[in-house]
Design an enzyme around this catalytic site. Sequence first.
Site: not given
Ligand code: UDP
Length: 375
Positions: A175, A353, A355
Amino acid sequence: MKVDYLITGAGLFGAVFAQKAHESGKSVLVLERRNHIAGNIYTKNEDGIDVHIYGAHIFHTSERKIWDYVNRYAEFNNYINSPVAIYKDELYNLPFNMNTFSRMWGIKTPAEAKDIIASQIKDLNIKEPKNLEEQALSLVGQDVYEKLIKGYTQKQWGRECTKLPAFIIKRLPLRFTYDNNYFNDRFQGIPVDGYTAMVEKMLEGVQVVTGVDYADVKAMGKLPDGTPLEWDKLIYTGAIDEYFDYSLGALEYRSIRFEMERLEEENYQGNAVVNYTASDVPYTRVIEHKHFNFGKQSFTIISKEYSAAWEKGTEPYYPVNNDENNDLYERYKALASSEENVIFGGRLGSYKYYDMDKVIGEALKLSDEELGENV
Ligand code: UDP
Protein backbone atom coordinates in the site's frame (compact mmCIF):
# COMPACT_ATOMS: atom_id res chain seq x y z
CA MET A 1 -22.31 -48.26 15.21
CA LYS A 2 -23.23 -47.00 11.76
CA VAL A 3 -23.00 -43.36 10.75
CA ASP A 4 -23.88 -41.39 7.63
CA TYR A 5 -20.62 -39.45 7.80
CA LEU A 6 -17.33 -40.43 9.30
CA ILE A 7 -15.16 -37.33 9.50
CA THR A 8 -11.46 -37.73 10.08
CA GLY A 9 -9.91 -34.64 11.58
CA ALA A 10 -11.53 -32.24 14.05
CA GLY A 11 -9.90 -29.16 12.51
CA LEU A 12 -11.83 -26.32 10.93
CA PHE A 13 -12.88 -28.20 7.78
CA GLY A 14 -14.01 -31.25 9.70
CA ALA A 15 -15.84 -29.19 12.31
CA VAL A 16 -17.74 -27.09 9.76
CA PHE A 17 -18.73 -30.14 7.74
CA ALA A 18 -19.77 -31.96 10.93
CA GLN A 19 -21.85 -28.99 12.04
CA LYS A 20 -23.65 -28.79 8.71
CA ALA A 21 -24.28 -32.53 8.53
CA HIS A 22 -25.53 -32.65 12.12
CA GLU A 23 -27.80 -29.68 11.45
CA SER A 24 -29.35 -31.54 8.52
CA GLY A 25 -30.17 -34.49 10.73
CA LYS A 26 -27.37 -36.80 9.58
CA SER A 27 -25.50 -39.05 11.97
CA VAL A 28 -21.88 -38.02 12.26
CA LEU A 29 -18.78 -39.28 14.01
CA VAL A 30 -15.57 -37.26 14.10
CA LEU A 31 -12.27 -39.06 14.63
CA GLU A 32 -9.26 -37.02 15.66
CA ARG A 33 -5.72 -38.34 15.84
CA ARG A 34 -4.53 -35.75 18.34
CA ASN A 35 -5.86 -35.71 21.87
CA HIS A 36 -7.74 -32.48 21.30
CA ILE A 37 -10.10 -30.87 18.77
CA ALA A 38 -9.59 -27.75 16.62
CA GLY A 39 -6.57 -28.88 14.57
CA ASN A 40 -3.97 -26.19 14.11
CA ILE A 41 -6.23 -23.42 15.35
CA TYR A 42 -6.26 -25.07 18.78
CA THR A 43 -5.75 -22.55 21.57
CA LYS A 44 -4.96 -23.48 25.15
CA ASN A 45 -5.77 -21.13 27.98
CA GLU A 46 -2.76 -20.70 30.25
CA ASP A 47 -3.75 -18.67 33.32
CA GLY A 48 -5.88 -16.33 31.23
CA ILE A 49 -3.75 -16.16 28.07
CA ASP A 50 -5.06 -18.03 25.02
CA VAL A 51 -1.92 -19.59 23.61
CA HIS A 52 -2.01 -20.38 19.87
CA ILE A 53 -0.25 -23.70 20.29
CA TYR A 54 0.23 -24.41 16.57
CA GLY A 55 1.07 -20.88 15.49
CA ALA A 56 -0.74 -17.58 15.32
CA HIS A 57 -4.18 -17.51 13.77
CA ILE A 58 -5.91 -14.25 12.99
CA PHE A 59 -9.31 -14.60 11.44
CA HIS A 60 -10.00 -12.37 8.46
CA THR A 61 -12.44 -12.54 5.60
CA SER A 62 -14.17 -10.36 3.06
CA GLU A 63 -17.14 -12.63 2.83
CA ARG A 64 -20.15 -11.61 4.84
CA LYS A 65 -21.55 -15.15 4.76
CA ILE A 66 -18.40 -16.59 6.34
CA TRP A 67 -18.13 -13.82 8.92
CA ASP A 68 -21.78 -14.38 9.92
CA TYR A 69 -21.13 -18.12 10.09
CA VAL A 70 -18.18 -17.88 12.52
CA ASN A 71 -19.99 -15.29 14.61
CA ARG A 72 -22.65 -17.89 15.32
CA TYR A 73 -20.01 -19.86 17.22
CA ALA A 74 -17.80 -17.20 18.80
CA GLU A 75 -17.69 -13.58 19.76
CA PHE A 76 -14.77 -11.91 17.99
CA ASN A 77 -12.66 -9.09 19.37
CA ASN A 78 -11.43 -6.13 17.36
CA TYR A 79 -7.81 -7.26 16.99
CA ILE A 80 -6.12 -5.92 13.86
CA ASN A 81 -2.91 -7.64 12.88
CA SER A 82 -0.02 -5.18 12.49
CA PRO A 83 3.25 -7.12 12.68
CA VAL A 84 6.62 -5.46 12.76
CA ALA A 85 9.79 -6.76 11.17
CA ILE A 86 13.23 -6.58 12.70
CA TYR A 87 16.20 -6.62 10.35
CA LYS A 88 19.51 -6.35 12.22
CA ASP A 89 19.08 -3.19 14.33
CA GLU A 90 16.29 -1.74 12.20
CA LEU A 91 12.56 -2.05 12.81
CA TYR A 92 9.88 -1.70 10.14
CA ASN A 93 6.11 -1.83 9.97
CA LEU A 94 4.41 -4.50 7.92
CA PRO A 95 2.80 -5.04 5.52
CA PHE A 96 4.79 -2.97 3.02
CA ASN A 97 3.27 0.48 3.29
CA MET A 98 4.19 4.15 3.65
CA ASN A 99 5.38 3.61 7.24
CA THR A 100 7.81 0.98 5.94
CA PHE A 101 9.01 3.13 3.03
CA SER A 102 9.33 6.25 5.13
CA ARG A 103 11.53 4.44 7.66
CA MET A 104 13.53 2.75 4.91
CA TRP A 105 14.27 5.82 2.81
CA GLY A 106 13.49 8.87 4.97
CA ILE A 107 10.73 9.99 2.61
CA LYS A 108 7.17 11.17 3.21
CA THR A 109 5.01 10.91 0.10
CA PRO A 110 3.70 8.04 -2.04
CA ALA A 111 5.23 9.68 -5.13
CA GLU A 112 8.70 9.62 -3.53
CA ALA A 113 8.27 5.96 -2.56
CA LYS A 114 7.10 4.98 -6.04
CA ASP A 115 10.02 6.85 -7.62
CA ILE A 116 12.54 5.00 -5.45
CA ILE A 117 10.98 1.60 -6.17
CA ALA A 118 10.86 2.38 -9.91
CA SER A 119 14.52 3.42 -9.92
CA GLN A 120 15.50 0.21 -8.13
CA ILE A 121 13.80 -2.06 -10.62
CA LYS A 122 14.26 -0.22 -13.90
CA ASP A 123 17.27 -2.30 -14.96
CA LEU A 124 15.68 -5.62 -14.02
CA ASN A 125 13.18 -5.51 -16.84
CA ILE A 126 10.74 -7.91 -15.19
CA LYS A 127 7.59 -8.21 -17.31
CA GLU A 128 5.87 -11.31 -16.01
CA PRO A 129 7.30 -12.33 -12.62
CA LYS A 130 8.21 -16.00 -12.86
CA ASN A 131 9.02 -16.62 -9.22
CA LEU A 132 8.78 -15.09 -5.76
CA GLU A 133 12.00 -13.10 -6.12
CA GLU A 134 10.91 -11.43 -9.35
CA GLN A 135 7.45 -10.81 -7.96
CA ALA A 136 8.83 -9.20 -4.79
CA LEU A 137 11.40 -7.10 -6.62
CA SER A 138 8.87 -5.81 -9.11
CA LEU A 139 6.49 -4.81 -6.33
CA VAL A 140 8.78 -3.22 -3.72
CA GLY A 141 12.28 -2.87 -5.18
CA GLN A 142 15.67 -4.07 -4.08
CA ASP A 143 15.97 -2.60 -0.56
CA VAL A 144 12.70 -3.97 0.80
CA TYR A 145 13.33 -7.30 -0.89
CA GLU A 146 16.83 -7.64 0.58
CA LYS A 147 15.92 -6.52 4.11
CA LEU A 148 12.39 -7.75 4.66
CA ILE A 149 11.66 -10.57 2.24
CA LYS A 150 14.69 -12.54 1.12
CA GLY A 151 15.97 -13.89 4.44
CA TYR A 152 12.54 -14.45 5.94
CA THR A 153 11.25 -16.32 2.91
CA GLN A 154 14.32 -18.53 2.62
CA LYS A 155 14.04 -19.47 6.29
CA GLN A 156 10.30 -20.04 6.01
CA TRP A 157 10.38 -22.21 2.91
CA GLY A 158 13.90 -23.67 3.10
CA ARG A 159 14.75 -22.72 -0.48
CA GLU A 160 15.79 -19.76 -2.62
CA CYS A 161 13.16 -17.19 -3.52
CA THR A 162 13.81 -17.97 -7.19
CA LYS A 163 12.55 -21.52 -6.54
CA LEU A 164 9.24 -20.42 -5.04
CA PRO A 165 5.93 -19.51 -6.69
CA ALA A 166 5.07 -15.80 -6.93
CA PHE A 167 1.64 -16.22 -5.36
CA ILE A 168 3.10 -16.64 -1.85
CA ILE A 169 4.17 -13.00 -1.67
CA LYS A 170 0.96 -11.79 -3.28
CA ARG A 171 -0.76 -12.73 -0.04
CA LEU A 172 0.71 -9.61 1.52
CA PRO A 173 -0.86 -6.22 0.84
CA LEU A 174 1.28 -3.47 -0.69
CA ARG A 175 0.00 0.00 0.00
CA PHE A 176 1.04 3.56 -0.58
CA THR A 177 -0.93 4.74 2.43
CA TYR A 178 0.10 4.88 6.11
CA ASP A 179 -1.85 1.76 7.03
CA ASN A 180 -0.28 -1.09 9.04
CA ASN A 181 -3.24 -3.48 8.81
CA TYR A 182 -1.74 -6.76 7.57
CA PHE A 183 -4.94 -7.74 5.82
CA ASN A 184 -7.17 -6.06 3.27
CA ASP A 185 -10.27 -7.94 4.38
CA ARG A 186 -13.41 -6.23 5.61
CA PHE A 187 -13.79 -8.39 8.72
CA GLN A 188 -11.05 -9.33 11.18
CA GLY A 189 -10.70 -10.49 14.77
CA ILE A 190 -9.94 -13.30 17.21
CA PRO A 191 -12.49 -15.23 19.28
CA VAL A 192 -12.54 -13.70 22.76
CA ASP A 193 -12.74 -17.17 24.32
CA GLY A 194 -10.21 -18.75 21.98
CA TYR A 195 -10.58 -20.91 18.88
CA THR A 196 -10.98 -24.16 20.79
CA ALA A 197 -14.23 -22.92 22.34
CA MET A 198 -15.44 -21.88 18.88
CA VAL A 199 -14.79 -25.33 17.41
CA GLU A 200 -16.31 -26.96 20.50
CA LYS A 201 -19.49 -25.02 19.85
CA MET A 202 -19.52 -26.03 16.17
CA LEU A 203 -19.25 -29.64 17.30
CA GLU A 204 -22.04 -29.38 19.87
CA GLY A 205 -24.20 -32.51 19.66
CA VAL A 206 -21.67 -34.29 17.41
CA GLN A 207 -19.86 -37.41 18.59
CA VAL A 208 -16.12 -36.86 18.66
CA VAL A 209 -13.44 -39.40 19.54
CA THR A 210 -9.95 -37.96 20.03
CA GLY A 211 -6.63 -39.79 20.20
CA VAL A 212 -7.59 -42.26 17.50
CA ASP A 213 -6.10 -42.74 14.08
CA TYR A 214 -8.45 -43.28 11.14
CA ALA A 215 -6.01 -45.75 9.55
CA ASP A 216 -6.27 -47.99 12.63
CA VAL A 217 -10.06 -47.76 12.74
CA LYS A 218 -10.24 -48.59 9.04
CA ALA A 219 -7.92 -51.55 9.42
CA MET A 220 -9.77 -52.94 12.44
CA GLY A 221 -13.32 -51.92 11.43
CA LYS A 222 -13.89 -50.83 15.00
CA LEU A 223 -13.15 -48.09 17.49
CA PRO A 224 -10.45 -48.56 20.16
CA ASP A 225 -13.16 -49.44 22.73
CA GLY A 226 -14.20 -52.37 20.51
CA THR A 227 -17.35 -50.81 19.01
CA PRO A 228 -17.70 -52.03 15.40
CA LEU A 229 -17.96 -49.05 13.05
CA GLU A 230 -19.48 -48.61 9.61
CA TRP A 231 -20.06 -45.46 7.61
CA ASP A 232 -21.67 -44.41 4.36
CA LYS A 233 -19.31 -41.58 3.50
CA LEU A 234 -15.90 -40.53 4.63
CA ILE A 235 -14.84 -36.89 4.94
CA TYR A 236 -11.07 -36.98 4.96
CA THR A 237 -9.16 -33.90 6.11
CA GLY A 238 -5.71 -35.41 6.59
CA ALA A 239 -2.87 -35.26 4.08
CA ILE A 240 -4.01 -36.63 0.73
CA ASP A 241 -0.69 -38.40 0.05
CA GLU A 242 -0.88 -40.14 3.42
CA TYR A 243 -4.39 -41.42 2.57
CA PHE A 244 -2.93 -43.18 -0.46
CA ASP A 245 0.01 -44.42 1.56
CA TYR A 246 2.39 -42.19 -0.43
CA SER A 247 1.95 -44.54 -3.38
CA LEU A 248 2.88 -41.83 -5.91
CA GLY A 249 5.57 -40.31 -3.68
CA ALA A 250 5.43 -37.81 -0.82
CA LEU A 251 4.18 -34.25 -1.24
CA GLU A 252 6.35 -31.62 0.43
CA TYR A 253 5.21 -29.69 3.45
CA ARG A 254 6.89 -27.24 5.76
CA SER A 255 6.72 -27.87 9.45
CA ILE A 256 7.34 -25.55 12.40
CA ARG A 257 9.05 -26.15 15.69
CA PHE A 258 7.77 -23.89 18.46
CA GLU A 259 9.87 -22.87 21.43
CA MET A 260 7.51 -21.62 24.06
CA GLU A 261 8.51 -19.62 27.12
CA ARG A 262 6.66 -18.08 30.04
CA LEU A 263 8.33 -14.86 31.12
CA GLU A 264 7.74 -13.07 34.39
CA GLU A 265 7.35 -9.70 32.76
CA GLU A 266 4.26 -7.90 31.61
CA ASN A 267 5.14 -6.97 28.07
CA TYR A 268 8.04 -8.60 26.23
CA GLN A 269 7.91 -7.16 22.73
CA GLY A 270 4.97 -4.75 22.61
CA ASN A 271 3.26 -6.54 19.74
CA ALA A 272 1.67 -9.92 19.06
CA VAL A 273 3.82 -10.66 16.00
CA VAL A 274 7.45 -9.68 15.45
CA ASN A 275 9.14 -11.07 12.33
CA TYR A 276 12.90 -11.54 12.24
CA THR A 277 13.80 -11.12 8.61
CA ALA A 278 17.60 -11.47 8.67
CA SER A 279 18.92 -14.88 7.67
CA ASP A 280 21.33 -15.08 10.61
CA VAL A 281 18.48 -15.18 13.17
CA PRO A 282 17.40 -18.84 13.23
CA TYR A 283 13.70 -18.29 13.91
CA THR A 284 11.24 -16.54 11.61
CA ARG A 285 9.04 -14.83 14.16
CA VAL A 286 8.22 -14.40 17.83
CA ILE A 287 4.59 -14.44 18.93
CA GLU A 288 3.52 -12.83 22.21
CA HIS A 289 0.14 -14.43 22.69
CA LYS A 290 -1.45 -12.07 25.23
CA HIS A 291 -1.54 -9.23 22.69
CA PHE A 292 -4.02 -11.15 20.52
CA ASN A 293 -6.55 -10.56 23.25
CA PHE A 294 -5.23 -7.38 24.87
CA GLY A 295 -4.18 -9.31 27.99
CA LYS A 296 -3.16 -7.40 31.11
CA GLN A 297 -1.54 -10.27 33.06
CA SER A 298 1.66 -9.61 35.02
CA PHE A 299 3.43 -12.39 33.07
CA THR A 300 3.61 -13.22 29.38
CA ILE A 301 3.97 -16.22 27.05
CA ILE A 302 6.00 -16.10 23.87
CA SER A 303 6.79 -18.64 21.19
CA LYS A 304 9.61 -18.59 18.72
CA GLU A 305 8.89 -20.24 15.36
CA TYR A 306 11.58 -22.29 13.70
CA SER A 307 10.70 -23.39 10.22
CA ALA A 308 11.69 -26.93 9.25
CA ALA A 309 11.31 -29.44 6.44
CA TRP A 310 8.45 -31.79 7.15
CA GLU A 311 9.27 -35.44 7.69
CA LYS A 312 7.06 -38.33 8.71
CA GLY A 313 6.16 -38.04 12.37
CA THR A 314 6.22 -34.21 12.44
CA GLU A 315 3.23 -31.95 11.84
CA PRO A 316 2.68 -30.74 8.28
CA TYR A 317 1.72 -27.03 8.31
CA TYR A 318 2.29 -25.48 4.93
CA PRO A 319 1.91 -27.21 1.57
CA VAL A 320 4.78 -26.24 -0.74
CA ASN A 321 2.76 -25.32 -3.83
CA ASN A 322 5.49 -25.25 -6.47
CA ASP A 323 4.92 -26.79 -9.90
CA GLU A 324 6.42 -30.14 -9.01
CA ASN A 325 4.27 -30.64 -5.92
CA ASN A 326 1.17 -29.28 -7.62
CA ASP A 327 1.63 -31.81 -10.44
CA LEU A 328 1.96 -34.62 -7.92
CA TYR A 329 -1.09 -33.35 -6.09
CA GLU A 330 -3.08 -33.40 -9.35
CA ARG A 331 -2.19 -37.06 -9.72
CA TYR A 332 -3.36 -37.79 -6.18
CA LYS A 333 -6.50 -35.79 -6.90
CA ALA A 334 -7.21 -38.03 -9.88
CA LEU A 335 -6.92 -41.04 -7.58
CA ALA A 336 -9.16 -39.28 -5.07
CA SER A 337 -11.88 -38.67 -7.63
CA SER A 338 -12.20 -42.38 -8.31
CA GLU A 339 -12.36 -43.15 -4.61
CA GLU A 340 -16.00 -43.89 -3.93
CA ASN A 341 -17.82 -42.18 -1.09
CA VAL A 342 -14.86 -40.12 0.09
CA ILE A 343 -14.65 -36.32 0.14
CA PHE A 344 -11.24 -34.71 0.66
CA GLY A 345 -10.97 -31.22 2.14
CA GLY A 346 -9.04 -28.70 4.20
CA ARG A 347 -5.47 -27.46 3.91
CA LEU A 348 -4.02 -30.97 3.90
CA GLY A 349 -6.76 -32.79 2.02
CA SER A 350 -6.74 -30.15 -0.74
CA TYR A 351 -2.98 -29.42 -0.53
CA LYS A 352 -3.62 -25.67 -0.61
CA TYR A 353 -2.13 -22.76 1.34
CA TYR A 354 -5.60 -21.87 2.62
CA ASP A 355 -6.47 -19.22 5.18
CA MET A 356 -9.15 -20.10 7.72
CA ASP A 357 -11.93 -18.35 5.85
CA LYS A 358 -11.07 -20.26 2.68
CA VAL A 359 -11.23 -23.55 4.57
CA ILE A 360 -14.67 -22.62 5.89
CA GLY A 361 -15.74 -21.51 2.41
CA GLU A 362 -14.65 -24.85 0.98
CA ALA A 363 -16.40 -26.81 3.74
CA LEU A 364 -19.63 -24.84 3.32
CA LYS A 365 -19.56 -25.31 -0.43
CA LEU A 366 -18.92 -29.04 -0.26
CA SER A 367 -21.44 -29.56 2.50
CA ASP A 368 -24.06 -27.62 0.52
CA GLU A 369 -23.38 -29.81 -2.52
CA GLU A 370 -23.56 -32.91 -0.40
CA LEU A 371 -26.47 -32.06 1.88
CA GLY A 372 -28.41 -29.49 -0.08
CA GLU A 373 -28.20 -25.79 0.75
CA ASN A 374 -29.64 -25.04 4.18
CA VAL A 375 -27.53 -22.24 5.62
N1 UDP B 1 6.99 -12.57 4.08
C1 UDP B 1 8.22 -11.94 4.04
N2 UDP B 1 8.60 -11.17 5.10
C2 UDP B 1 7.82 -11.01 6.18
C3 UDP B 1 6.55 -11.64 6.21
C4 UDP B 1 6.18 -12.43 5.15
O1 UDP B 1 8.96 -12.08 3.09
O2 UDP B 1 8.23 -10.31 7.12
C5 UDP B 1 6.63 -13.44 2.92
C6 UDP B 1 7.17 -14.84 3.08
O3 UDP B 1 7.51 -15.31 1.79
C7 UDP B 1 6.00 -15.58 3.64
C8 UDP B 1 4.86 -14.93 2.88
O4 UDP B 1 5.23 -13.57 2.80
O5 UDP B 1 6.08 -16.96 3.41
C9 UDP B 1 3.50 -15.08 3.52
O6 UDP B 1 3.56 -14.54 4.82
P1 UDP B 1 2.34 -14.70 5.84
O7 UDP B 1 2.59 -13.82 6.98
O8 UDP B 1 1.05 -14.52 5.08
O9 UDP B 1 2.50 -16.22 6.24
P2 UDP B 1 1.78 -17.12 7.34
O10 UDP B 1 1.22 -16.19 8.38
O11 UDP B 1 0.77 -17.94 6.62
O12 UDP B 1 2.90 -17.93 7.88
